[in-house]
Motif scaffolding. Structure first.
Motif, short mmCIF file in Angstrom:
data_model
loop_
_atom_site.label_atom_id
_atom_site.label_comp_id
_atom_site.label_asym_id
_atom_site.label_seq_id
_atom_site.Cartn_x
_atom_site.Cartn_y
_atom_site.Cartn_z
N THR A 1 1.07 -0.99 -0.08
CA THR A 1 -0.11 -0.27 0.33
C THR A 1 1.15 1.45 0.41
O THR A 1 0.18 2.32 -0.57
N ARG A 2 1.88 1.11 0.62
CA ARG A 2 2.53 2.37 0.89
C ARG A 2 4.35 2.09 0.11
O ARG A 2 4.62 1.00 1.01
N PHE A 3 5.21 2.71 -0.14
CA PHE A 3 6.91 2.32 -0.39
C PHE A 3 6.84 4.04 0.32
O PHE A 3 6.95 4.91 -0.04
N VAL A 4 7.70 4.05 1.04
CA VAL A 4 8.90 5.77 1.18
C VAL A 4 10.31 5.78 0.95
O VAL A 4 10.42 4.20 1.70
N ILE A 5 11.05 6.08 0.09
CA ILE A 5 11.87 6.79 -0.14
C ILE A 5 12.64 7.31 0.36
O ILE A 5 12.99 8.08 0.51
N LYS A 6 14.37 7.09 1.14
CA LYS A 6 15.07 8.11 2.77
C LYS A 6 16.23 7.72 0.94
O LYS A 6 16.56 6.82 1.98
#
Length: 143
Positions: A94-99
């Motif tokens: 549902t979600r991907f966080v790219i740092k």
């Protein structure tokens, strides 16, 4: 190379144990379910491979965008966290966080670096192929 491009992966698996992934010209890779799905948790899984594909594509996309923009940089560190959830009885990301942490030489235009990171996220073909929501947390430092 003209489009469309084709990519082939072959899988070999038994009722238990690792699954072996192979592709012409590449080293074979072992895969197993993650601990969350009853696997050993010590192998690459489809979930970690998808998350890794996004991180890899982002870094390679930035490399291409920076080269085309003649932007000098030193290093790009990237951590991606994918959230798998159950929506209407279907498991999906549902979600991907790219740092992303970009290191540039002293005197470089850090705002331009941040804009190029954003462009890389937009042109990354893995990112564009996912229907999950994506968030980029970009940091540019000199060093």
């Amino acid at each position: 190379h003209p489009f469309p491009h084709q990519y082939r992966v072959s899988i070999a698996g038994a009722p238990t144990g690792n699954v072996t992934l192979s592709s012409p010209g590449l080293t074979s890779l072992a895969s197993a379910p993650p601990a969350e799905f009853g696997g050993p948790g010590d192998q690459w899984s489809p979930e970690t491979l998808l998350t890794a594909a996004l991180a890899d594509c982002f870094v390679l996309s930035f490399r291409a965008v920076a080269a085309a923009s003649k932007f000098e940089w030193r290093q790009l560190e990237c951590d991606v966290e994918g959230t798998l959830d159950r929506i209407e009885r279907v498991s999906l990301f549902t979600r991907f966080v790219i740092k992303a942490k970009l290191t540039v030489p002293g005197g470089a235009d850090t705002e331009r670096g941040k804009k190029l990171l954003e462009k890389a996220e937009q042109v990354c073909l893995i990112s564009a192929s996912l229907k999950a929501e994506r968030h980029l947390q970009a940091e540019v430092v000199t060093g």
